[in-house]
Motif scaffolding. Structure first.
Motif, PDB file in Angstrom:
ATOM      1  N   VAL A   1      52.244  95.202 -17.424  1.00  0.00           N
ATOM      2  CA  VAL A   1      53.339  94.579 -16.715  1.00  0.00           C
ATOM      3  C   VAL A   1      52.268  94.397 -15.014  1.00  0.00           C
ATOM      4  CG1 VAL A   1      55.325  94.854 -15.328  1.00  0.00           C
ATOM      5  CG2 VAL A   1      55.226  95.436 -17.742  1.00  0.00           C
ATOM      6  N   ARG A   2      51.716  95.410 -14.595  1.00  0.00           N
ATOM      7  CA  ARG A   2      51.007  95.230 -13.193  1.00  0.00           C
ATOM      8  C   ARG A   2      50.393  94.079 -13.302  1.00  0.00           C
ATOM      9  NH1 ARG A   2      49.127  99.808 -13.083  1.00  0.00           N
ATOM     10  NH2 ARG A   2      50.620 100.856 -12.130  1.00  0.00           N
ATOM     11  N   ALA A   3      49.339  93.747 -14.426  1.00  0.00           N
ATOM     12  CA  ALA A   3      48.370  92.725 -14.532  1.00  0.00           C
ATOM     13  C   ALA A   3      48.926  91.454 -14.382  1.00  0.00           C
ATOM     14  CB  ALA A   3      47.572  93.021 -15.916  1.00  0.00           C
ATOM     15  N   PHE A   4      50.304  91.170 -15.261  1.00  0.00           N
ATOM     16  CA  PHE A   4      50.766  89.992 -15.357  1.00  0.00           C
ATOM     17  C   PHE A   4      51.491  89.595 -13.866  1.00  0.00           C
ATOM     18  CE2 PHE A   4      50.259  90.323 -19.795  1.00  0.00           C
ATOM     19  CZ  PHE A   4      49.732  88.915 -20.235  1.00  0.00           C
TER      20      PHE A   4
ATOM     21  N   GLY B   1      42.782 105.121 -15.179  1.00  0.00           N
ATOM     22  CA  GLY B   1      43.725 105.050 -15.879  1.00  0.00           C
ATOM     23  C   GLY B   1      45.084 105.325 -14.977  1.00  0.00           C
ATOM     24  N   GLY B   2      45.091 105.774 -14.061  1.00  0.00           N
ATOM     25  CA  GLY B   2      46.202 106.085 -12.978  1.00  0.00           C
ATOM     26  C   GLY B   2      46.823 107.506 -13.463  1.00  0.00           C
ATOM     27  N   TRP B   3      48.091 107.711 -13.028  1.00  0.00           N
ATOM     28  CA  TRP B   3      48.819 108.901 -13.142  1.00  0.00           C
ATOM     29  C   TRP B   3      49.143 109.162 -14.562  1.00  0.00           C
ATOM     30  CZ3 TRP B   3      53.574 109.057 -15.325  1.00  0.00           C
ATOM     31  CH2 TRP B   3      54.026 107.671 -15.429  1.00  0.00           C
TER      32      TRP B   3
ATOM     33  N   GLY C   1      43.240  94.533 -15.594  1.00  0.00           N
ATOM     34  CA  GLY C   1      44.376  95.098 -15.728  1.00  0.00           C
ATOM     35  C   GLY C   1      44.701  95.719 -17.222  1.00  0.00           C
ATOM     36  N   ILE C   2      44.076  94.498 -18.071  1.00  0.00           N
ATOM     37  CA  ILE C   2      44.230  94.956 -19.437  1.00  0.00           C
ATOM     38  C   ILE C   2      43.085  95.994 -19.615  1.00  0.00           C
ATOM     39  CG2 ILE C   2      43.627  94.337 -21.849  1.00  0.00           C
ATOM     40  CD1 ILE C   2      44.672  91.587 -21.310  1.00  0.00           C
ATOM     41  N   TYR C   3      41.945  96.256 -19.198  1.00  0.00           N
ATOM     42  CA  TYR C   3      41.012  97.254 -19.141  1.00  0.00           C
ATOM     43  C   TYR C   3      41.463  98.435 -18.727  1.00  0.00           C
ATOM     44  CZ  TYR C   3      36.873  99.958 -17.405  1.00  0.00           C
ATOM     45  OH  TYR C   3      36.265 100.761 -17.377  1.00  0.00           O
ATOM     46  N   GLU C   4      42.062  98.737 -17.647  1.00  0.00           N
ATOM     47  CA  GLU C   4      42.728  99.779 -17.303  1.00  0.00           C
ATOM     48  C   GLU C   4      43.943 100.277 -18.117  1.00  0.00           C
ATOM     49  OE1 GLU C   4      43.546  99.617 -13.031  1.00  0.00           O
ATOM     50  OE2 GLU C   4      41.635  98.725 -12.491  1.00  0.00           O
ATOM     51  N   ALA C   5      44.613  99.432 -18.671  1.00  0.00           N
ATOM     52  CA  ALA C   5      45.823  99.836 -19.288  1.00  0.00           C
ATOM     53  C   ALA C   5      45.406 100.313 -20.778  1.00  0.00           C
ATOM     54  CB  ALA C   5      46.596  98.643 -19.626  1.00  0.00           C
TER      55      ALA C   5
END
Length: 234
Positions: free
Chosen positions: A164-167, A42-44, A185-189
């Motif tokens: 946004v990062r995925a696209f 999931g990141g920061w 990207g969607i999975y992580e978002a």
């Protein structure tokens, strides 16, 4: 290799072998979901949500300790105070209230110090003292309410950033567009949305629970004040 085995088995009419090969294919291509790994992806944003969850539980347990102390009082407390007042031992009554060091003790201490004035003055003074004690009991609840409302929004922010990062990655991939770029990207978002909702729901339930505790103690304070004023008036 597994696909080759399945093809050969199908050609030979061995259905059990086909089933076994298909199961092996599914098992080898499927990864088990791990909550820790999901949270790390999931990141920061997930770090922020983790900090909010720790703060939420800290407020919850810290307030529960305060409320338990506030509700803990001697059942004969009022009788002792009235006996002191009737005997004119105001100083002893004040010292007895200070020995308990609880919201109820502070409120009664204020009432005892005003003995000799009108009932209206005594009640007004005790209600002012009660408002101060209630404000102390409500300390931290605004923070809990903020967590309950902010956590889902922070999680949604992480989802938007992830999309946004995925696209962006897909746009930079040019003709080498891979479905995994978008799906990953969607999975992580979406993980941040789940995390934000979990923290927000826990904080909301905890906030309502603590507010109920404060309301219960407030009602007891009002009953305590009226009981004291009536007995002193007698």
């Amino acid at each position: 290799m597994i696909l080759l085995q399945a093809t050969i088995a199908e050609a030979l009419g061995d259905t059990s072998a086909v089933t076994q090969a298909a199961a092996s294919l599914v098992e080898s291509g499927t990864e088990k979901m791990n909550l820790l790994d999901m949270a790390m992806k999931g990141g920061w944003i997930m770090i922020v949500l983790a900090v909010l969850s720790i703060l939420c539980f800290y407020i919850l347990f810290e307030r529960l300790g305060k409320y338990k102390k506030a509700a803990n009082r001697d059942p004969h407390f009022m009788d002792r105070i009235i006996d002191y007042v009737k005997n004119g031992e105001i100083k002893s009554a004040v010292n007895f209230c200070q020995a308990f060091d609880t919201p109820f003790g502070h409120i009664i201490e204020k009432g005892v110090s005003m003995v000799g004035r009108s009932r209206r003055d005594i009640q007004a003074g005790m209600e002012n003292a009660a408002n101060i004690e209630i404000a102390k009991l409500e300390k931290g609840l605004s923070g809990m309410s903020t967590i309950a409302s902010a956590a889902p929004m922070i999680g949604f922010l992480g989802t938007v950033i992830g999309m946004v990062r995925a696209f962006w990655e897909m746009a930079n991939a040019g003709n080498n567009i891979d479905v995994s770029l978008l799906s990953g990207g969607i999975y992580e978002a979406m993980i941040t949305t789940v995390g934000g909702l979990i923290v927000g729901i826990i904080a909301l339930f905890a906030y309502n629970f603590l507010v109920g505790k404060v309301d219960r103690i407030t009602n007891e304070m009002e009953s305590f004040i009226l009981d004291f004023v009536d007995k002193v008036g007698e």
